[in-house]
Design an enzyme around this catalytic site. Structure first.
Site, short mmCIF file in Angstrom:
data_model
loop_
_atom_site.label_atom_id
_atom_site.label_comp_id
_atom_site.label_asym_id
_atom_site.label_seq_id
_atom_site.Cartn_x
_atom_site.Cartn_y
_atom_site.Cartn_z
N GLU A 1 0.96 -1.20 -0.31
CA GLU A 1 -0.25 -0.04 0.05
C GLU A 1 0.87 1.21 0.37
O GLU A 1 1.93 1.42 0.27
CB GLU A 1 -0.57 0.23 1.49
CG GLU A 1 -1.62 0.76 1.41
CD GLU A 1 -2.38 0.89 2.73
OE1 GLU A 1 -3.46 1.99 3.00
OE2 GLU A 1 -3.03 -0.41 3.13
N ASP B 1 0.81 4.82 0.25
CA ASP B 1 -0.96 6.38 1.40
C ASP B 1 -0.99 7.73 1.01
O ASP B 1 0.23 7.72 1.51
CB ASP B 1 -0.81 5.83 2.56
CG ASP B 1 -1.42 4.45 3.29
OD1 ASP B 1 -1.95 4.21 2.32
OD2 ASP B 1 -2.10 3.80 4.23
N GLU C 1 -2.52 11.18 2.95
CA GLU C 1 -3.55 11.42 4.13
C GLU C 1 -3.80 12.37 4.44
O GLU C 1 -2.66 13.25 4.43
CB GLU C 1 -3.28 9.97 4.67
CG GLU C 1 -4.08 8.32 4.64
CD GLU C 1 -4.00 7.06 5.79
OE1 GLU C 1 -4.98 7.25 6.05
OE2 GLU C 1 -2.72 7.01 6.30
N GLN D 1 0.35 13.06 5.32
CA GLN D 1 0.85 12.04 6.00
C GLN D 1 0.97 10.93 4.99
O GLN D 1 0.07 10.13 3.95
CB GLN D 1 0.09 11.65 7.04
CG GLN D 1 0.84 9.98 7.51
CD GLN D 1 0.28 10.25 8.84
OE1 GLN D 1 0.96 10.13 10.08
NE2 GLN D 1 -0.58 8.89 9.12
N THR D 2 2.30 10.54 4.34
CA THR D 2 2.56 9.77 3.67
C THR D 2 2.97 8.15 4.27
O THR D 2 3.32 8.63 5.08
CB THR D 2 3.53 9.77 2.81
OG1 THR D 2 5.10 9.74 3.17
CG2 THR D 2 3.23 10.94 1.89
N ARG E 1 5.32 3.31 8.15
CA ARG E 1 6.50 3.96 7.45
C ARG E 1 6.36 5.61 7.48
O ARG E 1 6.00 6.23 6.35
CB ARG E 1 6.64 3.71 6.06
CG ARG E 1 7.81 2.03 6.34
CD ARG E 1 7.93 1.29 5.29
NE ARG E 1 8.55 0.22 4.99
CZ ARG E 1 8.34 -1.39 5.63
NH1 ARG E 1 6.84 -1.46 4.95
NH2 ARG E 1 9.30 -2.29 5.41
N GLU E 2 5.85 6.07 9.05
CA GLU E 2 4.51 7.69 8.37
C GLU E 2 5.80 8.57 8.00
O GLU E 2 6.71 8.53 9.14
CB GLU E 2 3.59 7.72 9.23
CG GLU E 2 2.77 7.01 9.57
CD GLU E 2 3.13 5.90 10.98
OE1 GLU E 2 4.49 5.88 10.70
OE2 GLU E 2 1.76 4.96 11.48
N ASP F 1 -10.22 10.15 16.62
CA ASP F 1 -9.27 9.97 17.88
C ASP F 1 -7.51 10.45 17.78
O ASP F 1 -7.38 9.38 18.08
CB ASP F 1 -10.06 8.24 17.53
CG ASP F 1 -9.53 7.71 16.66
OD1 ASP F 1 -9.73 8.44 15.70
OD2 ASP F 1 -9.64 6.57 16.93
#
Length: 342
Positions: free
Chosen positions: A148, A150, A152, A165-166, A176-177, A241
């Site tokens: 995946e 991402d 975000e 955020q990837t 792995r942000e 959250d």
């Protein structure tokens, strides 16, 4: 009235990344400009005619060798379809709008899966108070050991910048942000967000400026996502959250609906039928013999010098979090962090 929040389409561990105060990051700067074009060539008409003829021959040869399985148009319904909450979609000409309210979010997915290539969507993010909301654009394969990539977009209170955020999942493992601020307001106009994927690298781009590179380090024992066809997805959903200031600020439903707008849908990649085995898809979507794909060209195996400078500029001026430097989460530094050049 019950608030329905159980609609995220994919597993995520992004709430593990700590909250970083965006106001502490550097001021928004513009990316370095592209280098100037070469000056026009001044050649005689006869010489020009020869060059045009030679160019035409090369075009014919290249066309005979090149195979592009799917080059998209900008129309949503040619490439994508709603995957949930169809009543939360509206269409205004070439623009698709998806909304989040206190009943539901919404999401769409590509009609096909792809292996290698480039995916681009132009997005205008939620305006005003978007705290608690997440707009996601990503590629993903299926199953517990999925791969995946991402994007975000984490909403924020009015006046505070969006965080982008990837994340990269390989064989079902993420964590792995990276997070960054953008050098523009993504709620005021459409901007392009792209994922380029080949056997050498995954590149995340914003308006064609690279903001992250995940390189193939299999020679160092690091798994790389290259053997699973991936769909293309987007969704908008409530994640108050964790999404805004580590969950300290919750969604204010008096500002609903929260609307993300889309246009310019482009997929240039190798389409993979579901009935074809993964190993066959990988072989079919890789260059070999007379079959040539643009994403396997040597120039696509790494960033150009100018792109490398752009990425270094993004990291220096706009990145606010990188998992590679989070010793609290990773007392032992992840292996890929020791070898990535960026």
């Amino acid at each position: 009235m019950t608030r329905h929040t159980g609609f995220p389409l994919k597993p995520t561990l992004i709430n593990a990344a700590p909250y970083i105060n965006p106001s502490s990051s550097p001021p928004l700067l513009q990316p370095p400009p592209l280098p100037p074009l070469y000056p026009p060539l001044r050649i005689q008409k006869k010489k020009a005619a020869k060059m045009v003829k030679g160019y035409a021959i090369w075009v014919v040869i290249f066309a005979a060798l090149a195979v592009v399985a799917c080059v998209s148009s900008s129309k949503f319904d040619e490439l994508f379809q709603p995957s949930w909450a169809v009543d939360h979609f509206t269409y205004e000409g070439e623009v698709l709008r998806m909304k989040l309210d206190n009943y539901s979010g919404a999401g769409f997915s590509s009609k096909s899966k792809y292996m290698f290539g480039k995916v681009t969507i132009q997005i205008k993010l939620v305006e005003g108070d978007s705290a608690g909301t997440v707009t996601a654009f990503y590629m993903s394969s299926d199953g517990p050991y999925h791969n995946e990539f991402d994007f975000e977009f984490l909403g924020n209170t009015t006046g505070e910048p969006y965080l982008v955020q990837t994340n990269v999942y390989v064989n079902g493992v993420g964590n792995r942000e990276q997070r960054l601020n953008l050098w523009f307001d993504p709620t005021k106009d459409f901007h392009s967000y792209s994922i380029l994927w080949n056997q050498r690298q995954v590149v995340f781009l914003v308006d064609e400026t690279p903001v992250r590179v995940h390189s193939n380090l299999e020679h160092k024992g690091v798994p790389y996502p290259k053997d699973q066809a991936m769909g293309v997805y987007s969704s908008i959903w409530n994640a108050d959250d964790w999404a805004t200031q580590g969950g300290r600020v919750h969604t204010d439903w008096t500002h609903a609906p929260f609307v993300a707008s889309y246009k310019g849908f482009e997929i240039d990649g190798c389409e993979c039928p579901d009935a074809v085995a993964a190993s066959d898809n990988m072989r079919r979507c890789s260059s070999g013999g007379e079959r040539r794909y643009w994403w396997d060209e040597p120039t696509m195996s790494e960033l150009s010098l100018h792109q490398s400078h752009q990425l270094l500029w993004v990291r220096a001026n706009h990145m606010v979090y990188d998992y590679c430097y989070d010793a609290a989460r990773f007392p032992v530094r992840p292996v890929e962090c020791e070898h990535h050049r960026h």
